[in-house]
Design an enzyme around this catalytic site. Structure first.
Site, mmCIF file in Angstrom:
data_model
loop_
_atom_site.group_PDB
_atom_site.id
_atom_site.type_symbol
_atom_site.label_atom_id
_atom_site.label_comp_id
_atom_site.label_asym_id
_atom_site.label_seq_id
_atom_site.Cartn_x
_atom_site.Cartn_y
_atom_site.Cartn_z
ATOM 1 N N MET A 81 27.010 53.225 40.645
ATOM 2 C CA MET A 81 28.143 52.648 41.334
ATOM 3 C C MET A 81 27.954 51.136 41.409
ATOM 4 O O MET A 81 27.157 50.654 42.211
ATOM 5 C CB MET A 81 28.252 53.247 42.738
ATOM 6 C CG MET A 81 29.207 52.508 43.624
ATOM 7 S SD MET A 81 29.332 53.150 45.287
ATOM 8 C CE MET A 81 27.850 52.482 46.007
ATOM 9 N N PRO A 82 28.644 50.353 40.585
ATOM 10 C CA PRO A 82 28.541 48.900 40.668
ATOM 11 C C PRO A 82 29.145 48.381 41.975
ATOM 12 O O PRO A 82 30.162 48.884 42.453
ATOM 13 C CB PRO A 82 29.356 48.406 39.480
ATOM 14 C CG PRO A 82 29.534 49.568 38.593
ATOM 15 C CD PRO A 82 29.458 50.774 39.456
ATOM 16 N N TYR A 83 28.488 47.373 42.519
ATOM 17 C CA TYR A 83 28.947 46.719 43.737
ATOM 18 C C TYR A 83 28.829 45.220 43.529
ATOM 19 O O TYR A 83 27.764 44.712 43.180
ATOM 20 C CB TYR A 83 28.084 47.167 44.922
ATOM 21 C CG TYR A 83 28.254 46.327 46.160
ATOM 22 C CD1 TYR A 83 29.348 46.501 47.000
ATOM 23 C CD2 TYR A 83 27.325 45.351 46.480
ATOM 24 C CE1 TYR A 83 29.494 45.725 48.135
ATOM 25 C CE2 TYR A 83 27.458 44.573 47.617
ATOM 26 C CZ TYR A 83 28.543 44.770 48.439
ATOM 27 O OH TYR A 83 28.697 43.994 49.563
#
Length: 68
Positions: A1-3
């Protein structure tokens, strides 16, 4: 999950923020193959008096630039 956490001084419009979110999401998908539906982007706006630049608070730096 990129943040991604983006911190900017206050003043960006809703439309500008939406464009940033769109562009960052597209870049992560294109470059890293990340799914847009898994990408989270937070935009934090900071008052200019709470951001330092070149040894000055940003609001002071901008005033100084306007005087030069």
């Amino acid at each position: 999950m990129p943040y991604i956490n983006v911190q900017i001084t206050k003043g960006a419009t809703r439309e500008q923020k939406a464009e940033l979110v769109k562009d960052f999401t597209a870049s992560l998908a294109r470059v890293l193959g990340k799914k847009p539906e898994h990408t989270h982007i937070v935009i934090q706006e900071v008052e200019e008096q709470d951001w330092g630049y070149a040894g000055l608070l940003t609001d002071d730096w901008k005033r100084q630039q306007a005087e030069d």
